[in-house]
Design a protein around this motif. Structure first.
Motif, short mmCIF file in Angstrom:
data_model
loop_
_atom_site.label_atom_id
_atom_site.label_comp_id
_atom_site.label_asym_id
_atom_site.label_seq_id
_atom_site.Cartn_x
_atom_site.Cartn_y
_atom_site.Cartn_z
N GLN A 35 -41.86 -16.70 32.12
CA GLN A 35 -42.59 -17.90 32.53
C GLN A 35 -41.98 -19.16 31.95
OE1 GLN A 35 -46.74 -17.67 31.77
NE2 GLN A 35 -47.23 -19.58 32.84
N ASP A 36 -41.50 -19.08 30.71
CA ASP A 36 -40.94 -20.26 30.05
C ASP A 36 -39.59 -20.65 30.64
OD1 ASP A 36 -43.11 -20.44 28.41
OD2 ASP A 36 -42.23 -19.23 26.82
N TYR A 37 -38.95 -19.74 31.39
CA TYR A 37 -37.62 -20.02 31.91
C TYR A 37 -37.60 -19.99 33.43
CZ TYR A 37 -37.01 -18.37 27.17
OH TYR A 37 -37.15 -18.20 25.83
N THR A 38 -38.77 -20.00 34.05
CA THR A 38 -38.85 -19.96 35.50
C THR A 38 -38.88 -21.37 36.06
OG1 THR A 38 -40.03 -17.86 35.47
CG2 THR A 38 -40.22 -19.18 37.47
N TYR A 39 -37.99 -21.61 37.05
CA TYR A 39 -37.89 -22.92 37.68
C TYR A 39 -38.35 -22.78 39.13
CZ TYR A 39 -35.69 -27.21 39.48
OH TYR A 39 -35.46 -28.43 40.07
N TYR A 40 -39.53 -23.28 39.42
CA TYR A 40 -40.10 -23.20 40.76
C TYR A 40 -40.04 -21.77 41.31
CZ TYR A 40 -40.49 -28.27 40.94
OH TYR A 40 -40.84 -29.58 40.69
N PHE A 41 -40.61 -20.85 40.52
CA PHE A 41 -40.76 -19.44 40.89
C PHE A 41 -39.42 -18.68 40.92
CE2 PHE A 41 -44.17 -21.80 43.01
CZ PHE A 41 -45.30 -21.18 42.46
N VAL A 42 -38.36 -19.27 40.43
CA VAL A 42 -37.06 -18.58 40.34
C VAL A 42 -36.75 -18.37 38.86
CG1 VAL A 42 -34.61 -18.63 40.92
CG2 VAL A 42 -36.28 -19.67 42.46
N TRP B 289 -30.19 -21.01 36.34
CA TRP B 289 -28.91 -21.49 35.83
C TRP B 289 -28.16 -20.39 35.08
CZ3 TRP B 289 -33.17 -24.71 36.13
CH2 TRP B 289 -32.99 -25.88 36.89
N LEU B 290 -28.88 -19.63 34.28
CA LEU B 290 -28.23 -18.53 33.58
C LEU B 290 -27.76 -17.46 34.56
CD1 LEU B 290 -27.36 -17.13 31.03
CD2 LEU B 290 -29.69 -16.26 30.74
N SER B 291 -28.53 -17.19 35.59
CA SER B 291 -28.12 -16.19 36.59
C SER B 291 -26.82 -16.60 37.28
CB SER B 291 -29.24 -16.02 37.63
OG SER B 291 -30.44 -15.59 37.03
N VAL B 292 -26.73 -17.86 37.66
CA VAL B 292 -25.52 -18.36 38.32
C VAL B 292 -24.31 -18.23 37.39
CG1 VAL B 292 -24.39 -20.44 39.17
CG2 VAL B 292 -26.71 -19.87 39.93
N LYS B 293 -24.48 -18.57 36.13
CA LYS B 293 -23.35 -18.51 35.20
C LYS B 293 -22.92 -17.07 34.93
CE LYS B 293 -24.30 -22.91 32.89
NZ LYS B 293 -23.02 -23.53 33.26
N ASN C 75 -32.38 -8.93 48.77
CA ASN C 75 -33.73 -8.63 49.25
C ASN C 75 -34.66 -9.82 49.03
OD1 ASN C 75 -32.99 -6.04 50.03
ND2 ASN C 75 -33.55 -5.13 48.07
N LYS C 76 -34.55 -10.47 47.89
CA LYS C 76 -35.40 -11.63 47.61
C LYS C 76 -35.11 -12.78 48.55
CE LYS C 76 -36.42 -10.79 42.72
NZ LYS C 76 -36.34 -11.34 41.34
N ALA C 77 -33.87 -12.86 49.04
CA ALA C 77 -33.54 -13.93 49.99
C ALA C 77 -34.28 -13.75 51.30
CB ALA C 77 -32.03 -13.97 50.24
N GLN C 78 -34.67 -12.50 51.62
CA GLN C 78 -35.40 -12.24 52.86
C GLN C 78 -36.89 -12.47 52.72
OE1 GLN C 78 -33.91 -11.55 55.69
NE2 GLN C 78 -31.84 -11.37 54.86
N SER D 265 -36.12 -23.81 47.00
CA SER D 265 -35.06 -23.31 47.88
C SER D 265 -33.68 -23.55 47.28
CB SER D 265 -35.16 -23.97 49.25
OG SER D 265 -35.01 -25.37 49.14
N ASN D 266 -33.50 -24.67 46.59
CA ASN D 266 -32.19 -24.95 45.98
C ASN D 266 -31.86 -23.91 44.91
OD1 ASN D 266 -31.72 -27.14 47.59
ND2 ASN D 266 -32.35 -28.66 46.08
N ALA D 267 -32.82 -23.63 44.04
CA ALA D 267 -32.57 -22.66 42.97
C ALA D 267 -32.36 -21.26 43.53
CB ALA D 267 -33.74 -22.66 41.99
N LYS D 268 -33.15 -20.90 44.51
CA LYS D 268 -33.03 -19.56 45.12
C LYS D 268 -31.70 -19.39 45.82
CE LYS D 268 -35.65 -16.59 48.30
NZ LYS D 268 -36.84 -16.54 49.20
#
Length: 980
Positions: free
Chosen positions: A358-365, A369-373, A402-405, A416-419
């Protein structure tokens, strides 16, 4: 600027900023209408704006003068005290004594140095600036600098602030240095000393300020001073998380600016384990150092005290991932262990619910940033070899797809940007690995949904990613299913950058099954395409038309249509290439001549079409001369009607076509001679055109029919080389963006065509390059360096390879270097010198063993192919050796020691006395001697060419002889070797 609090004041700074803002508002306040005509009152508005600007400058100059005077008084007081202290030291005053004993000698020193330093003068000591005043004035200078005014003082005061123990003063000092101090400033050493003290203080706030300053300045001198210290801070066990995060980003900055100064050592393995942090939700109670980019920081500065906040440990992992990714690109083996740790960390993020992080969730994602890196880090390595790690990574990628669907959990654009950021990075990793067909097809289908998305950025990214997917054998067919959508985007898209990506995708998905459709759509779009991308589209159409031409008549039609539509953007490489292909293919020469003749009949023809028409009709106009509608005279009149509209190079080419017509069509000889004899040709202001007219006229008048037929014979086939159009596209787009795609397309085109083809190793006897070949510039590979010639009297190439098939022959000089080039490419020149060129084209397919005998004799200028199919039985370490023996029977060469004094005149006399004519200025080296002659016998005449190359330093000669009989060449070489 920051707001002013009661505890810190800085009222003067607030008043100064308020004044400047008022001037700014007055300058841009709207003015009213003037009575009378309906127009704005421009003159009063302009005058008032100018007054406001002048008032602003006046206020700034006043403040600068005030700050300068304050800094000067403080500097004077400091200098006085320095003199006093130095005098006290010279007089050996004991400063450890009681205060009363110490005051007496100091007062005596003051009286001796400055007798009038009493009364009002003594009050100067009270005017020495304290830390608060320095901070305030330095902040004012910083604000003035950001307004666009030059600041040439105050740097030393900012450096002095670094020694303060107050956070706000030190913060302002570091900020001023980061923004105004040049990396080559003389103050860098003083700044480095202050930074060293702060790093050694172990105060996390001061350490953070120092590390941010190093990262912002990033000079080489700072890298030399701290590149070895920062890794220790990063991996130290007692370093707080906020400092670790700053240290990782600071080290990343130094590595990007001065990679040679960042040492690799034991810390590299320890920094990898920062990814293995098991306590992602751990929080540490530390002091926060507010630090932002210099251009936006000033608006955030304030005089508040250090605040206590919660710093998430995830920031350390994110910063460490950025550092490891950059380091792994240069030293992949050092950080190979990071793959499993990155997969483990990514799995925990992707498979967790948003409430778990919860402390690292950005608009339900969760942690986008860490995932992308982490996904970007994994792209530095091939797919994991460990099945468990590989399976876990595949599971992560499938979960992301799957989450994209799933339906969006929020309608806000941030969600949407983060996802989508995580999704596109995951697709990039899938494309990079190119090993999971299921994931590749799913990624392609997901991108296909974005092709019609209302968001322009998503359409652009989808097209860009599908360009790379098209190069994969697993997803190419899936990409082709979206061809209609891409074509529609090419026609209807408003954004030119998206249309350019659509062109790239059409080029990438093209193969023999859809080549004609894609080329037709590109030609249709070319008529309305933006000027900035027309040249690139022309190159791609030309490449596709050549690569996938089943019928070369279609290729000729396509290129001529290309010239008609976008002639200004058709480079020389394009029309050079079409001429090369037409000359090399007998089945298309007549059709090309007929088609280009019909195209030239248009009222307005582009000059490139005239060039192609002139060249092709000059070579193959006789193939259509039997038709009364394209008789020789009509061909000539058609070309000559374009003559006066062309540039000088095109006119020169047309003159060459005219002399070719003299050979092909004797009936138009008189007409052509009249044109060449005209004053506009013989007295042309251009030297090239004048010389051609004179020489061609003389040749047509003096030369016999046989000589004309020999001199003006049809151009021989050009050697097969890499397309110069493709080389131009690589240069335009960058080699990395074209090479891999072309290699994949080449392999795919082989599969589409069906059955395996032989692997030719072409061997051609080299001859003197013709001017036409040089004119075409068909991307010839530069000659390989050749070693020293043999010292024996054998032929030049007799022992290029050993003639013993049983023994392992030594490689020819230069061939080993050329062989190394074939590690990363499949065709090129394997060996080349002045007599012989051995080219190699290889394709790796099914196991076959087919050989084809080759003619034992190679004529001068001819080319033969030896097809060799090689089967790889097992792995090997040493490459097999191919023994090739070529013996030029008409040429011999000998290197020998000079037997007589090496005198130039004597050597000339001997060559002339031998009976050959001495040819001056023929050899590029003026020190060499070149001769030619004919040996007459009763039955035959034997032509003889010789070249004598002296080496004065070594006192040696190299003699090369070529005659029409090998026995004569050998004997003459023996005789002449004894004469020099």
């Amino acid at each position: 600027m920051p707001a002013v609090s009661k505890g810190d004041g800085m009222r003067g700074l607030a008043v100064f900023i308020s004044d400047i803002r008022n001037y700014f508002e007055d300058e841009w306040r709207p003015r009213g209408f003037v009575c009378g005509p309906c127009s704005w009152s421009s003159s009063p508005s302009t005058t008032e704006n100018r007054k406001s600007k002048e008032a602003e400058i006046k206020r700034i100059n006043k403040e600068l003068a005030n700050i300068r005077s304050k800094f000067k008084v403080a500097l004077d007081v400091c200098l006085v005290w320095k003199v006093l202290l130095s005098t006290a030291r010279r007089n050996s005053f004991d400063r450890v004594q009681s205060p009363l004993n110490t005051q007496v000698p100091l007062c005596l020193a003051i009286s001796s140095i400055c007798p009038v330093f009493t009364g009002s003068s003594a009050t100067k000591c009270d005017k020495a600036l304290d830390g608060y005043s320095k901070k305030k004035y330095v902040c004012k200078l910083l604000f003035i600098f950001l307004l666009g005014h030059d600041i040439d003082f105050g740097h030393m005061e900012a450096v002095n602030l670094l020694s303060s123990n107050r956070y706000t003063e030190k913060q302002i000092g570091y900020l001023f240095i980061s923004v105004l101090v040049n990396s080559n400033s003389e103050l860098i050493r003083l700044i480095n000393n202050a930074i060293k003290n702060d790093l050694a203080s172990r105060n996390p706030t001061f350490m953070g300020l120092a590390l941010h300053c190093i990262a912002n300045v990033g000079s080489r001198e700072m890298a030399e001073a701290f590149a070895g210290e920062i890794p220790k801070i990063l991996v130290a066990g007692d370093t707080m998380d906020s400092v670790k995060q700053s240290a990782a980003l600071c080290l990343l900055r130094l590595y990007r600016t001065s990679p040679d100064l960042v040492p690799m050592g034991d810390w590299t393995s320890r920094v990898v384990h920062l990814l293995n942090d098991q306590h992602l939700l751990l929080q540490t109670h530390v002091h926060l150092c507010q630090w932002r980019r210099p251009e936006t920081l000033l608006s955030q500065l304030h005089a508040s005290k250090v605040s206590d906040v919660w710093v998430p440990r995830q920031g350390v992992v994110t910063a460490a991932t950025s550092l490891i990714t950059t380091l792994a690109q240069k030293n992949p083996e050092e950080f190979k262990t990071s793959v499993s740790l990155a997969v483990s960390r990514l799995s925990r993020i992707v498979t967790s619910a948003s409430t778990d992080l919860q402390d690292y969730t950005y608009y339900f994602v969760p942690a986008p940033w860490l995932s992308v890196k982490l996904l970007r880090l994994l792209q530095c390595y091939p797919p994991p070899e460990d099945p468990a790690v590989r399976g876990r990574l595949t599971e992560c990628l499938e979960t992301i797809l799957n989450k994209a669907q799933e339906p969006p959990k929020s309608k806000k654009v941030q969600h949407s940007n983060a996802k989508n950021a995580v999704l596109f990075e995951a697709i990039s990793l899938i494309i990079h690995h190119d090993s999971e067909p299921n994931l590749l097809v799913r990624a392609c289908n997901q991108l296909g949904q974005f092709l019609q998305h209302r968001e322009t950025n998503l359409r652009y990214l989808a097209l860009e990613s599908m360009c790379t997917l098209a190069s994969s054998e697993f997803s190419h067919e899936a990409v082709k299913t979206h061809i209609e959508t891409v074509i529609n985007a090419l026609k209807t898209e408003r954004d030119v950058s998206v249309r350019q990506r659509a062109v790239d995708l059409l080029y990438a998905m093209c193969d023999r099954s859809n080549a004609q459709q894609i080329v037709a759509e590109m030609l249709s779009y070319l008529e309305t395409a933006d000027y900035s991308i027309r040249e690139e589209i022309v190159l791609k159409v030309a490449i596709l038309a050549e690569k996938y031409a089943v019928d070369y008549t279609w290729y000729v039609d396509t290129i001529l249509n290309l010239i008609r539509i976008a002639g200004d953007y058709v480079s020389e490489e394009v029309w050079y290439r079409v001429i090369q292909i037409v000359i090399n293919r007998d089945d298309v020469q007549g059709y090309a001549a007929k088609t280009v003749f019909e195209a030239l009949q248009a009222p307005a023809c582009h000059e490139n079409l005239v060039k192609v028409g002139g060249y092709i009709l000059g070579e193959f106009g006789n193939l259509i001369a039997g038709d009364p509608r394209s008789s020789p005279l009509i061909q000539f009149n058609l070309l000559h009607s374009k003559f006066h509209l062309c540039s000088v190079p095109t006119r020169a080419l047309l003159l060459s076509t005219y002399i070719k017509f003299v050979n092909l069509f004797p009936e138009v000889k008189a007409t052509i001679q009249d044109v060449l004899r005209s004053d506009s040709q013989l007295k042309n202001a251009d030297v090239e055109l004048q010389q051609r007219a004179v020489e061609y006229l003389r040749l047509s008048t003096v030369a016999s029919t046989d000589i004309l037929a020999t001199v003006l014979e049809e151009m021989p086939p050009f050697p097969e080389r890499e397309s110069s159009i493709l080389a131009k596209l690589k240069k335009k787009k960058g080699p990395s963006t074209v090479t891999d795609l072309e290699e994949t397309k080449r392999e795919r085109s082989i599969d589409v065509n069906g059955g395996p083809e032989p692997v030719p190793a072409s061997t051609s006897a080299a001859s003197t390059p013709s001017p036409s070949a040089d004119l075409l510039g068909l991307g010839a590979v530069p000659p390989a360096p050749t070693g020293p010639p043999p010292s024996s009297g054998g032929g030049l190439l007799v022992d290029v390879f050993s003639d013993s098939a049983s023994a392992v022959a030594p490689l020819a000089p230069g061939s080993e270097d050329n062989f190394a080039r074939f590690v990363c490419k499949n065709n090129g020149v394997l060996f080349e010198n002045q007599l012989l060129q051995i080219g190699l084209k290889s394709e790796f397919r099914q196991n076959l063993a087919i050989t084809k005998p080759v003619d034992p004799t190679v004529d001068g200028g001819a080319q033969v192919q030896q097809v060799v199919n090689i089967e790889c039985i097992s792995d090997f370490t040493e490459a097999p050796v191919l023994n090739i023996q070529f013996s030029p029977q008409q040429e011999v060469q000998n290197i020998f020691k000079a037997k007589h004094p090496m005198d130039t005149e004597i050597t000339k006399a001997k060559i002339i006395g031998f009976g050959s004519a001495l040819l001056e200025e023929v050899d590029p080296n003026p020190a060499n001697f070149v001769g030619a002659g004919i040996i007459h016998t009763k039955t035959t005449q034997i032509g003889c060419l010789l070249r004598l190359e002296p080496n004065l330093q070594a006192q040696m000669y190299r003699l090369t002889l070529r005659t029409s009989k090998d026995t004569v060449s050998q004997r003459l070489c023996e005789l002449l070797s004894e004469q020099f």
